[in-house]
Design an enzyme around this catalytic site. Structure first.
Site, PDB file in Angstrom:
ATOM      1  N   ARG A  63       0.730  -1.711  -0.177  1.00  0.00           N
ATOM      2  CA  ARG A  63      -0.021   0.255  -0.050  1.00  0.00           C
ATOM      3  C   ARG A  63       0.599   1.336  -0.334  1.00  0.00           C
ATOM      4  NH1 ARG A  63      -2.790  -3.544   2.575  1.00  0.00           N
ATOM      5  NH2 ARG A  63      -1.988  -2.868   4.261  1.00  0.00           N
ATOM      6  N   GLU A 100       3.691  -9.245  16.289  1.00  0.00           N
ATOM      7  CA  GLU A 100       3.048  -9.895  17.359  1.00  0.00           C
ATOM      8  C   GLU A 100       3.426 -11.749  17.622  1.00  0.00           C
ATOM      9  OE1 GLU A 100      -1.212  -8.934  17.270  1.00  0.00           O
ATOM     10  OE2 GLU A 100      -1.305  -9.925  19.537  1.00  0.00           O
TER      11      GLU A 100
HETATM   12  P1  AMP Z   1       3.174  -1.485  11.881  1.00  0.00           P
HETATM   13  O1  AMP Z   1       1.941  -2.701  12.674  1.00  0.00           O
HETATM   14  O2  AMP Z   1       2.920  -0.569  11.648  1.00  0.00           O
HETATM   15  O3  AMP Z   1       4.217  -2.152  11.293  1.00  0.00           O
HETATM   16  O4  AMP Z   1       1.559  -2.280  10.136  1.00  0.00           O
HETATM   17  C1  AMP Z   1       1.820  -2.831   9.114  1.00  0.00           C
HETATM   18  C2  AMP Z   1       1.209  -2.697   8.259  1.00  0.00           C
HETATM   19  O5  AMP Z   1      -0.022  -3.605   8.746  1.00  0.00           O
HETATM   20  C3  AMP Z   1       0.775  -1.006   7.597  1.00  0.00           C
HETATM   21  O6  AMP Z   1       1.632  -0.878   6.161  1.00  0.00           O
HETATM   22  C4  AMP Z   1       0.104  -1.052   7.761  1.00  0.00           C
HETATM   23  O7  AMP Z   1      -0.577  -0.838   6.402  1.00  0.00           O
HETATM   24  C5  AMP Z   1      -0.511  -1.946   7.975  1.00  0.00           C
HETATM   25  N1  AMP Z   1      -2.001  -2.041   8.436  1.00  0.00           N
HETATM   26  C6  AMP Z   1      -1.812  -2.301  10.910  1.00  0.00           C
HETATM   27  N2  AMP Z   1      -2.934  -2.456  10.971  1.00  0.00           N
HETATM   28  C7  AMP Z   1      -4.209  -1.725  10.315  1.00  0.00           C
HETATM   29  C8  AMP Z   1      -4.745  -1.514  10.525  1.00  0.00           C
HETATM   30  N3  AMP Z   1      -5.627  -1.795  11.338  1.00  0.00           N
HETATM   31  N4  AMP Z   1      -5.783  -1.010   9.533  1.00  0.00           N
HETATM   32  C9  AMP Z   1      -4.907  -0.581   8.563  1.00  0.00           C
HETATM   33  N5  AMP Z   1      -4.400  -1.684   7.512  1.00  0.00           N
HETATM   34  C10 AMP Z   1      -3.298  -1.750   9.066  1.00  0.00           C
END
Ligand code: AMP
Length: 176
Positions: A63, A100
């Site tokens: 994305r 996680e």
């Molecule tokens: P992170 O936990 O910041 O490493 O998130 C990893 C990826 O997952 C990011 O690129 C976000 O685009 C996606 N992501 C994680 N949680 C969400 C959520 N609640 N809604 C949309 N995208 C999410």
């Protein structure tokens, strides 16, 4: 009263229990498919960085490729891909990080950046920050002049900003 930021925020759709039960997934496809909103996101993000001398935008699969490449073009910068393991064809460097459940890895081409670059790392959304923190570590290995980090949206309650070293320059347009 309906500012650009409100309009963008309202265009993002909540999907409950995706990809697993208990998660509210912020679905940006409803923002991207609307020509006016796509343009508002692009204009507002471009304004944040237009005077920073950005030479490369680093977008994170998948994305982060969408607005990342639009931003690169608007800023007169090149676009660099960070991908999941095994997808990039030439020599790569990698960075692994804890999720996680289990370990994840990100990769970038070994010749993607150099010390002359001013880098903008872009992803659509900041959740826990784990992915982008790993990308930041990987980008630092190229010793660019400066690194900025940018998201369209941020889930503030997850406190993803806290895992970045102090002084890291992070911006997001929309806060949830
Ligand atoms: P992170 O936990 O910041 O490493 O998130 C990893 C990826 O997952 C990011 O690129 C976000 O685009 C996606 N992501 C994680 N949680 C969400 C959520 N609640 N809604 C949309 N995208 C999410």
């Amino acid at each position: 009263m309906n500012t650009d930021i409100d309009k963008i925020k309202q265009s993002i759709r909540d999907i409950y229990d995706f990809p697993v039960k208990g998660i509210v997934f912020k679905d940006l496809t409803t923002a991207f498919k609307n020509a006016k909103i796509l343009n508002l996101i692009s204009t507002n993000l471009t304004n944040l960085y237009k005077d920073k001398g950005i030479t490369k935008v680093v977008g994170i699969e998948s994305r982060g490729f969408i607005m990342g490449s639009i931003l690169a073009n608007n800023l007169g910068a090149g676009f660099v891909l960070v991908r999941k393991p095994g997808k990039l064809p030439a020599d790569t460097i990698k960075e692994s990080y804890k999720k996680e459940y289990g370990i994840d890895t990100v990769e970038i081409h070994a010749d993607a950046l150099d010390e002359t670059d001013i880098v903008l790392i872009h992803d659509d959304l900041l959740a826990t920050g784990g992915t982008v923190a790993a990308v930041l570590n990987m980008v630092k290995r190229f010793h660019p002049k400066k690194i900025y980090i940018n998201f369209i949206a941020e889930l503030e309650f997850l406190k993803g900003r806290d895992i970045f070293p102090e002084g890291t320059e992070i911006e997001s347009l929309i806060k949830f």
